[in-house]
Motif scaffolding. Structure first.
Motif, PDB file in Angstrom:
ATOM      1  N   PRO A  23    -106.879   9.994 -57.879  1.00  0.00           N
ATOM      2  CA  PRO A  23    -105.924  10.542 -58.874  1.00  0.00           C
ATOM      3  C   PRO A  23    -104.422  10.063 -57.906  1.00  0.00           C
ATOM      4  N   ILE A  80    -116.752   3.428 -54.721  1.00  0.00           N
ATOM      5  CA  ILE A  80    -115.754   4.399 -54.307  1.00  0.00           C
ATOM      6  C   ILE A  80    -114.909   4.014 -53.213  1.00  0.00           C
ATOM      7  N   PHE A 116    -123.690   4.679 -63.084  1.00  0.00           N
ATOM      8  CA  PHE A 116    -122.764   5.338 -62.138  1.00  0.00           C
ATOM      9  C   PHE A 116    -121.566   5.535 -62.814  1.00  0.00           C
ATOM     10  N   ILE A 117    -121.171   6.663 -63.049  1.00  0.00           N
ATOM     11  CA  ILE A 117    -119.947   7.164 -63.306  1.00  0.00           C
ATOM     12  C   ILE A 117    -118.962   7.151 -62.397  1.00  0.00           C
ATOM     13  N   VAL A 148    -111.507   8.858 -49.152  1.00  0.00           N
ATOM     14  CA  VAL A 148    -112.666   8.744 -49.962  1.00  0.00           C
ATOM     15  C   VAL A 148    -113.468  10.140 -49.731  1.00  0.00           C
ATOM     16  N   LEU A 183    -111.659  12.371 -52.201  1.00  0.00           N
ATOM     17  CA  LEU A 183    -112.083  12.053 -53.720  1.00  0.00           C
ATOM     18  C   LEU A 183    -113.436  12.799 -53.813  1.00  0.00           C
ATOM     19  N   SER A 184    -114.382  12.830 -52.700  1.00  0.00           N
ATOM     20  CA  SER A 184    -115.816  13.443 -52.806  1.00  0.00           C
ATOM     21  C   SER A 184    -115.368  14.777 -53.137  1.00  0.00           C
ATOM     22  N   GLN A 185    -114.406  15.524 -52.442  1.00  0.00           N
ATOM     23  CA  GLN A 185    -114.095  16.892 -52.737  1.00  0.00           C
ATOM     24  C   GLN A 185    -113.451  17.019 -54.131  1.00  0.00           C
ATOM     25  N   LEU A 186    -112.677  16.174 -54.624  1.00  0.00           N
ATOM     26  CA  LEU A 186    -112.020  16.327 -55.908  1.00  0.00           C
ATOM     27  C   LEU A 186    -113.028  16.261 -56.990  1.00  0.00           C
ATOM     28  N   VAL A 187    -114.178  15.518 -56.713  1.00  0.00           N
ATOM     29  CA  VAL A 187    -115.116  15.596 -57.968  1.00  0.00           C
ATOM     30  C   VAL A 187    -116.430  16.444 -57.711  1.00  0.00           C
ATOM     31  N   ALA A 188    -116.351  17.202 -56.847  1.00  0.00           N
ATOM     32  CA  ALA A 188    -117.607  18.071 -56.523  1.00  0.00           C
ATOM     33  C   ALA A 188    -117.614  19.121 -57.286  1.00  0.00           C
ATOM     34  N   PHE A 189    -119.097  19.383 -57.639  1.00  0.00           N
ATOM     35  CA  PHE A 189    -119.262  20.502 -58.698  1.00  0.00           C
ATOM     36  C   PHE A 189    -120.662  20.964 -58.493  1.00  0.00           C
TER      37      PHE A 189
END
Lengths: 299, 299
Positions: free
Chosen positions: A222, A260, A216-217, A290, A293-299
């Motif tokens: 930030p 997380i 898990f990465i 949290v 952060l979930s939004q910041l890494v979503a793709f």
């Protein structure tokens, strides 16, 4: 479920280029316990000297931390003095006074030895193992460590690792431990010492979990301002174990969210000296971060 | 849509502790063009000397790269010789021979000057700007750079940045450029030089995008074996722009996926010397790794 945290309870004197902050509440167990307290009821196993300020006892109490395992001994509380450079990734220790923790080997009696989740926060592997051996039926045992123990107590650390479920350490320590430059390989090769789960902390770059379900990465949250990173790693693992202890079910199913929540709790720690910022946050603030952060890494 | 890539077309001699690999196809434009070719039709603007091996022309052709803008000049192809330590994060340049690229300032004529997506791959900012000024109606311009240009051509780089939409650079370069230690703040403060989007590459730790919609924290694809990281940054930005050029719609909507496809394309680059591994991958392999990465970071 119930959580026991053992580690150092310390007074930290922290210098940065802009500020001097003497004798703040610190230590691996202090940071971890406050971080875990946002998720779970925490029992703290530690020792302080007769110089330990009453206001810090009040701070623990504010977080509903069970202090029945906090001994008060004659002598000085463990004191660490450190200085950060402008680049907060670089710090040096100016002075360490072990004080009353030097010879402390506690008896863990009921009900503390019946806790299901155990965090062996960063301290001497001998002490971590001494506590662990007295636990009745631990469900999940996490051990944090640092380079110091790799240098002076590697054998004791290896003995401890046979009995822990999850090892947490920094990337440089994982490389040092395994003599493996690739951090993915380093994480994976640490399983052979015992832990089913290995979590490698990478500071501002997040963390990597290696476990039965693979890797898990995890990102870090930030921050645009880091005031004092002291205790961030302890807050990370405290938040992580606190989250696990408060969620039933399979560790494998909960560990990603636990990491997380740990990383977000650690982000608050970095935003103030000592525990100043952590102690004024709330579970609601953690949940919001949290989600962010979930939004910041979503793709 | 159509994509033009300008940058260096080079011969790289790469030493590692275990291997010597002389005169491999390299250069920022070569790596970027091959990476972009998995997503989009690519036109390459570059110059090679009369020593440039025909087999490398065949490699470009294998990837359907339009070579109408690849000049052949009398003299040597740009040659770079470098050596990696056991820790692949550390390398040193042994020799650089600029050869025919030293005085190259191409005329960009139709139809090359009508391309909508422009990648100014890492090369002298003067050259990047010279090409950009000749473009008719670029839709999106990405510029990559490196510390060398910050050291010897900062003014020219700043002039260029006024005209680009997206700047890509390493974290150490972002810190150097802005004299700001916090990489989040460094990324954000680069907007004032012109670029609406700033992407900070952090190697094995991923990348950070700062744009109108805020930050995106992108992981890198974890590799358990790095053979040769030369060209990884170029492959990243090539894959990124190639993905953008092949997807209609708003840049803001596509950029996160573009970064992820760039990072995955770069991961293949690291698994072989020069372009050896990149050139044998497929869009299907890239898609599989994107899906795997999505699982690795899910929480």
């Amino acid at each position: 479920m119930s959580l026991l945290i053992v580690g150092t309870t310390a007074l930290d004197s922290i210098k940065t280029p802009n500020s001097e902050n003497p004798r703040l509440l610190g230590g691996s167990a202090s940071h971890a316990a406050v971080a875990a307290s946002f998720f779970s009821q925490v029992s703290l196993l530690g020792v302080v000297g007769d110089d330990f300020p009453e206001e810090y006892i009040e701070l623990y109490k504010k977080h509903q931390i069970d202090l029945s395992g906090l001994e008060k001994a004659a002598g000085n509380t463990f004191h660490w003095e450190g200085e950060y450079e402008v680049n907060m990734n670089n710090r040096r220790t100016l002075e360490t006074d072990l004080g009353v923790i030097e010879d402390w080997m506690p008896n863990v009696t009921s009900p503390l030895n019946e806790k299901a989740y155990i965090l062996l926060a960063n301290c001497a592997p001998q002490l971590q193992h001494h506590v662990l051996k007295q636990m009745k039926q631990p469900k999940f045992v996490v051990a944090d460590t640092m380079d110091l123990w790799l240098n002076i107590a590697r054998h004791e650390l290896e003995q401890l690792l046979k009995d822990v479920d999850c090892l947490v350490l920094n990337d440089s320590e994982a490389r040092q431990f395994t003599e493996e430059d690739n951090v993915v390989i380093a994480a994976q090769s640490l399983h052979k010492y015992g832990p089913k789960y290995v979590i490698v902390k990478k500071g501002e770059h997040g963390a990597i979990l290696s476990g039965p379900s693979g890797l898990f990465i995890a990102p870090a949250f930030p921050l645009d301002s880091v005031i004092d990173p002291t205790g961030a790693g302890d807050s990370f693992v405290g938040g992580l174990v606190g989250y696990l202890a408060s969620h039933d079910g399979d560790i494998d199913d909960n560990l990603r969210q636990a990491i997380i929540h740990g990383t977000v709790t650690a982000s608050f720690c970095c935003e103030g000296f000592g525990l100043a910022s952590t102690t004024i946050t709330t579970r609601e603030c953690i949940n919001k971060r949290v989600e962010a952060l979930s939004q910041l890494v979503a793709f």
